[in-house]
Design a protein around this motif. Structure first.
Motif, PDB file in Angstrom:
ATOM      1  N   LYS A  80       0.812  -1.215   0.000  1.00 28.79           N
ATOM      2  CA  LYS A  80       0.000   0.000   0.000  1.00 28.79           C
ATOM      3  C   LYS A  80       0.850   1.272   0.000  1.00 28.79           C
ATOM      4  N   ILE A  81       1.941   1.263   0.745  1.00 31.06           N
ATOM      5  CA  ILE A  81       2.739   2.493   0.856  1.00 31.06           C
ATOM      6  C   ILE A  81       3.913   2.530  -0.112  1.00 31.06           C
ATOM      7  N   GLY A  82       4.197   1.437  -0.763  1.00 34.36           N
ATOM      8  CA  GLY A  82       5.300   1.394  -1.715  1.00 34.36           C
ATOM      9  C   GLY A  82       6.527   0.723  -1.116  1.00 34.36           C
ATOM     10  N   THR A  83       7.219  -0.010  -1.956  1.00 30.14           N
ATOM     11  CA  THR A  83       8.370  -0.779  -1.494  1.00 30.14           C
ATOM     12  C   THR A  83       9.514   0.117  -1.030  1.00 30.14           C
ATOM     13  N   LYS A  84       9.757   1.196  -1.731  1.00 25.24           N
ATOM     14  CA  LYS A  84      10.878   2.072  -1.376  1.00 25.24           C
ATOM     15  C   LYS A  84      10.648   2.754  -0.023  1.00 25.24           C
ATOM     16  N   LEU A  85       9.445   3.254   0.207  1.00 26.00           N
ATOM     17  CA  LEU A  85       9.133   3.883   1.493  1.00 26.00           C
ATOM     18  C   LEU A  85       9.164   2.846   2.612  1.00 26.00           C
ATOM     19  N   ALA A  86       8.612   1.667   2.353  1.00 28.65           N
ATOM     20  CA  ALA A  86       8.634   0.598   3.354  1.00 28.65           C
ATOM     21  C   ALA A  86      10.070   0.209   3.679  1.00 28.65           C
ATOM     22  N   GLY A  87      10.907   0.105   2.652  1.00 30.17           N
ATOM     23  CA  GLY A  87      12.312  -0.218   2.880  1.00 30.17           C
ATOM     24  C   GLY A  87      13.022   0.837   3.700  1.00 30.17           C
ATOM     25  N   GLY A  88      12.715   2.102   3.450  1.00 29.93           N
ATOM     26  CA  GLY A  88      13.313   3.188   4.228  1.00 29.93           C
ATOM     27  C   GLY A  88      12.914   3.141   5.686  1.00 29.93           C
ATOM     28  N   ILE A  89      11.655   2.857   5.937  1.00 31.10           N
ATOM     29  CA  ILE A  89      11.187   2.776   7.324  1.00 31.10           C
ATOM     30  C   ILE A  89      11.814   1.580   8.027  1.00 31.10           C
ATOM     31  N   ILE A  90      11.890   0.449   7.320  1.00 29.30           N
ATOM     32  CA  ILE A  90      12.513  -0.736   7.906  1.00 29.30           C
ATOM     33  C   ILE A  90      13.994  -0.478   8.183  1.00 29.30           C
ATOM     34  N   LEU A  91      14.639   0.230   7.282  1.00 30.46           N
ATOM     35  CA  LEU A  91      16.040   0.595   7.493  1.00 30.46           C
ATOM     36  C   LEU A  91      16.192   1.429   8.769  1.00 30.46           C
ATOM     37  N   LEU A  92      15.300   2.370   8.969  1.00 33.19           N
ATOM     38  CA  LEU A  92      15.340   3.195  10.188  1.00 33.19           C
ATOM     39  C   LEU A  92      15.093   2.370  11.447  1.00 33.19           C
ATOM     40  N   THR A  93      14.205   1.369  11.363  1.00 33.00           N
ATOM     41  CA  THR A  93      13.944   0.534  12.543  1.00 33.00           C
ATOM     42  C   THR A  93      15.158  -0.307  12.927  1.00 33.00           C
ATOM     43  N   GLY A  94      16.074  -0.488  11.992  1.00 28.28           N
ATOM     44  CA  GLY A  94      17.315  -1.176  12.322  1.00 28.28           C
ATOM     45  C   GLY A  94      18.408  -0.246  12.806  1.00 28.28           C
ATOM     46  N   VAL A  95      18.381   1.007  12.352  1.00 29.19           N
ATOM     47  CA  VAL A  95      19.448   1.958  12.692  1.00 29.19           C
ATOM     48  C   VAL A  95      19.201   2.637  14.041  1.00 29.19           C
ATOM     49  N   ILE A  96      17.973   2.998  14.329  1.00 25.08           N
ATOM     50  CA  ILE A  96      17.665   3.772  15.542  1.00 25.08           C
ATOM     51  C   ILE A  96      18.115   3.069  16.831  1.00 25.08           C
ATOM     52  N   PRO A  97      17.826   1.772  17.041  1.00 28.15           N
ATOM     53  CA  PRO A  97      18.332   1.138  18.269  1.00 28.15           C
ATOM     54  C   PRO A  97      19.858   1.111  18.338  1.00 28.15           C
ATOM     55  N   GLY A  98      20.503   0.979  17.186  1.00 27.96           N
ATOM     56  CA  GLY A  98      21.964   0.960  17.158  1.00 27.96           C
ATOM     57  C   GLY A  98      22.581   2.294  17.510  1.00 27.96           C
ATOM     58  N   ILE A  99      21.861   3.371  17.256  1.00 29.23           N
ATOM     59  CA  ILE A  99      22.354   4.693  17.643  1.00 29.23           C
ATOM     60  C   ILE A  99      22.386   4.810  19.167  1.00 29.23           C
ATOM     61  N   LEU A 100      21.372   4.259  19.819  1.00 23.18           N
ATOM     62  CA  LEU A 100      21.320   4.312  21.282  1.00 23.18           C
ATOM     63  C   LEU A 100      22.372   3.413  21.919  1.00 23.18           C
ATOM     64  N   SER A 101      22.510   2.198  21.372  1.00 23.46           N
ATOM     65  CA  SER A 101      23.490   1.258  21.892  1.00 23.46           C
ATOM     66  C   SER A 101      24.072   0.478  20.713  1.00 23.46           C
ATOM     67  N   PRO A 102      25.315   0.740  20.369  1.00 23.94           N
ATOM     68  CA  PRO A 102      25.914   0.080  19.201  1.00 23.94           C
ATOM     69  C   PRO A 102      25.895  -1.445  19.258  1.00 23.94           C
ATOM     70  N   SER A 103      25.807  -2.027  20.438  1.00 23.65           N
ATOM     71  CA  SER A 103      25.738  -3.488  20.525  1.00 23.65           C
ATOM     72  C   SER A 103      24.433  -4.040  19.952  1.00 23.65           C
ATOM     73  N   ALA A 104      23.436  -3.205  19.772  1.00 23.29           N
ATOM     74  CA  ALA A 104      22.181  -3.652  19.171  1.00 23.29           C
ATOM     75  C   ALA A 104      22.344  -3.960  17.685  1.00 23.29           C
ATOM     76  N   PHE A 105      23.376  -3.372  17.053  1.00 22.61           N
ATOM     77  CA  PHE A 105      23.615  -3.635  15.630  1.00 22.61           C
ATOM     78  C   PHE A 105      23.882  -5.114  15.358  1.00 22.61           C
ATOM     79  N   ILE A 106      24.298  -5.861  16.374  1.00 17.26           N
ATOM     80  CA  ILE A 106      24.549  -7.288  16.194  1.00 17.26           C
ATOM     81  C   ILE A 106      23.280  -7.987  15.702  1.00 17.26           C
TER      82      ILE A 106
END
Length: 128
Positions: A80-106
């Motif tokens: 419904k929202i488009g693959t590119k926008l969905a991918g961007g939001i999913i990318l942010l959901t992976g980056v935001i926790p890692g900004i708070l604690s880099p060990s979350a990037f694992i």
């Protein structure tokens, strides 16, 4: 999104939420000890730094769970929202926790990978 990207994102969601739940359960298991240490925080900077790190992990755990839930909703709304926008939001959901604690990037690197694949994947062609 393509099926492979969807599967990668779902694995990332499970990893993200699982890590968040694990960190929260660890915090709750040692809550009494943490409160005892907080009494000594004023006398030692090392203890104060450790408590700050523990509280950061607790906050990151809540963010991991929230971002995992957001990514799950986005997986279902991707058409419904488009693959590119969905991918961007999913990318942010992976980056935001890692900004708070880099060990979350694992664990969130899977979400980052899924988000990047969703952004760069070509849209599916429907026959009709």
């Amino acid at each position: 999104m393509k099926k492979a990207v969807t599967i990668i994102v779902i694995i990332g969601i499970l990893a993200s939420i699982g890590l968040g739940i694990k960190w929260l359960s660890d915090y709750n298991a040692y809550k009494d000890e943490i409160e005892t240490l907080s009494e000594f925080a004023s006398s030692s900077s090392a203890v104060a730094d450790s408590l700050k790190e523990i509280n950061t992990l607790k906050t990151t755990a809540f963010v991991l769970i929230a971002c995992g839930i957001i990514a799950l909703v986005i997986v279902f709304l991707a058409k419904k929202i488009g693959t590119k926008l969905a991918g961007g939001i999913i990318l942010l959901t992976g980056v935001i926790p890692g900004i708070l604690s880099p060990s979350a990037f694992i664990f969130t690197f899977i979400l980052i990978l899924g988000g990047l694949l969703a952004i760069f994947s070509k849209p599916q062609i429907t026959e009709g």
